[in-house]
Design an enzyme around this catalytic site. Structure first.
Site, PDB file in Angstrom:
ATOM      1  N   LYS A 151       8.372 -31.473   5.299  1.00  0.00           N
ATOM      2  CA  LYS A 151       7.964 -30.113   5.675  1.00  0.00           C
ATOM      3  C   LYS A 151       6.467 -29.994   5.960  1.00  0.00           C
ATOM      4  CE  LYS A 151      11.922 -27.603   3.990  1.00  0.00           C
ATOM      5  NZ  LYS A 151      12.517 -26.742   2.984  1.00  0.00           N
ATOM      6  N   ARG A 190      16.787 -32.299  -1.725  1.00  0.00           N
ATOM      7  CA  ARG A 190      17.347 -32.327  -0.365  1.00  0.00           C
ATOM      8  C   ARG A 190      16.377 -33.125   0.495  1.00  0.00           C
ATOM      9  NH1 ARG A 190      16.650 -29.557   4.308  1.00  0.00           N
ATOM     10  NH2 ARG A 190      18.477 -29.124   5.583  1.00  0.00           N
TER      11      ARG A 190
HETATM   12  C1  YH5 Z   1      15.709 -26.129   1.729  1.00  0.00           C
HETATM   13  O1  YH5 Z   1      14.558 -26.305   1.338  1.00  0.00           O
HETATM   14  N1  YH5 Z   1      15.413 -26.506   4.228  1.00  0.00           N
HETATM   15  S1  YH5 Z   1      15.990 -26.629   6.902  1.00  0.00           S
HETATM   16  C2  YH5 Z   1      10.645 -28.104   8.922  1.00  0.00           C
HETATM   17  C3  YH5 Z   1      10.235 -29.434   8.911  1.00  0.00           C
HETATM   18  C4  YH5 Z   1      10.969 -30.377   8.237  1.00  0.00           C
HETATM   19  C5  YH5 Z   1      12.120 -29.994   7.588  1.00  0.00           C
HETATM   20  C6  YH5 Z   1       8.229 -28.956  10.068  1.00  0.00           C
HETATM   21  N2  YH5 Z   1      17.520 -26.082   4.765  1.00  0.00           N
HETATM   22  C7  YH5 Z   1      16.098 -26.214   3.097  1.00  0.00           C
HETATM   23  O2  YH5 Z   1      14.407 -29.116   6.274  1.00  0.00           O
HETATM   24  N3  YH5 Z   1      18.353 -25.657   2.527  1.00  0.00           N
HETATM   25  C8  YH5 Z   1      16.305 -26.400   5.223  1.00  0.00           C
HETATM   26  O3  YH5 Z   1       9.108 -29.875   9.539  1.00  0.00           O
HETATM   27  C9  YH5 Z   1      17.404 -25.960   3.435  1.00  0.00           C
HETATM   28  N4  YH5 Z   1      16.703 -25.808   0.841  1.00  0.00           N
HETATM   29  C10 YH5 Z   1      17.986 -25.581   1.232  1.00  0.00           C
HETATM   30  N5  YH5 Z   1      18.876 -25.270   0.305  1.00  0.00           N
HETATM   31  C11 YH5 Z   1      14.237 -26.889   7.014  1.00  0.00           C
HETATM   32  C12 YH5 Z   1      13.789 -28.295   6.922  1.00  0.00           C
HETATM   33  C13 YH5 Z   1      12.540 -28.673   7.619  1.00  0.00           C
HETATM   34  C14 YH5 Z   1      11.802 -27.728   8.283  1.00  0.00           C
END
Ligand code: YH5
Length: 287
Positions: free
Chosen positions: A227, A261
């Site tokens: 993230k 996750r």
């Molecule tokens: C979460 O924390 N996150 S989707 C932006 C990124 C990299 C990754 C800018 N679904 C979660 O993974 N579900 C997502 O780079 C989730 N908890 C739960 N339960 C976002 C994501 C991501 C966004």
């Protein structure tokens, strides 16, 4: 709150996951940009293969999402989401680990559960009309996540008085709503929603105080993998955040997270094995 009893297992569909060690949920995206090959049939096949690889690497759960929830992302229709998800769920019927589906839409929840999904991971914490009922009518597990606003706009100057208290109160209300609809506590996971309507400072305050969520007596999921906040502290782009992601996963587990996750399952499992060894839990044997 104190003296809370920590859940010892999580019920999701036909599975019961023991919570005596931290679990790893592997992330699979089925969005057109994540397996871009231009072809329509390669996309589900690539997603199925990816899910199987994560299971082989030791994922305890595989979390499949067809709606991009990255900051700034626009929504997709239920039809579009289902057309991406269903072939993947069909291909994973025999998968030995529970499949979680990342969705906010009740019709997608129902179809996914009908196609074998054992858990619903809802970044909107079942707030859509009919979502509580869709999960209550099944035996699926559910992850209730905190999000301020919606993905398209949530990173526009989020402000909180006390971020930990506010996120906790929100999750407590959503857990109560779920239980009132007949979703048993042993099916519920809570998640403070790192990066969802939070600044980097908010995310670190939540991480530092993750034990306050664990005190609620429910398993806590933490998603830091790749993230932006990790980019903000390391200066690294999205493809270069593995070390930061591993560090965040370990810190989360040390502060009480029960499920991390992650995109990088094998590396995360190795890091967790080192933590477990320090804490005196067995690994693969002495060398
Ligand atoms: C979460 O924390 N996150 S989707 C932006 C990124 C990299 C990754 C800018 N679904 C979660 O993974 N579900 C997502 O780079 C989730 N908890 C739960 N339960 C976002 C994501 C991501 C966004």
């Amino acid at each position: 709150m104190s003296a809370a009893v920590t859940a010892r297992s999580l019920r999701c569909g036909r599975f019961r996951l023991a919570l005596d060690r931290p679990l790893v949920a592997g992330v699979v995206n089925v969005t057109p940009d994540s397996f871009s090959d231009g072809g329509r049939s390669l996309e589900p096949r690539a997603a199925i293969a990816h899910a199987q690889r994560l299971a082989d690497e030791g994922a305890d759960l595989v979390d499949i999402g067809a709606e991009s929830s990255r900051p700034g992302a626009a929504g997709v229709s239920a039809e579009q989401e289902l057309s991406r998800l269903m072939p993947v769920l069909d291909g994973l019927r025999a998968c030995p680990v529970p499949i979680s589906v990342d969705t906010t839409k009740p019709e997608v929840m129902r179809a996914a559960i009908g196609a074998g999904a054992a858990m619903i991971n809802d970044i909107n914490a079942l707030r859509a009309p009919g979502a509580l009922e869709a999960v209550a009518a099944s035996d699926a597990g559910v992850c209730l996540m905190h999000m301020r606003g919606e993905p398209r706009t949530m990173q526009r100057e989020p402000r909180y008085g006390d971020v930990v208290a506010e996120v906790r109160a929100f999750l407590a209300e959503r857990v109560a709503a779920a239980e009132a609809r007949g979703i048993a506590r042993e099916r519920i996971v809570i998640d403070p929603g790192f990066g969802f309507g939070k600044t980097a400072a908010h995310n670190f305050e939540l991480l530092r105080n993750l034990d306050r969520f664990a005190e609620m007596g429910l398993p806590v999921m933490a998603g830091w993998s790749r993230k932006s906040t990790l980019g903000a502290v390391t200066g690294r782009g999205a493809g270069e955040r593995l070390a930061g992601s591993i560090a965040a996963a370990l810190l989360a587990v040390q502060r009480g997270a029960t499920i991390v996750r992650v995109h990088d399952v094998a590396a995360t499992r190795d890091a967790l094995a080192v933590l477990a060894a320090m804490d005196g839990h067995g690994g693969r044997g002495k060398q």
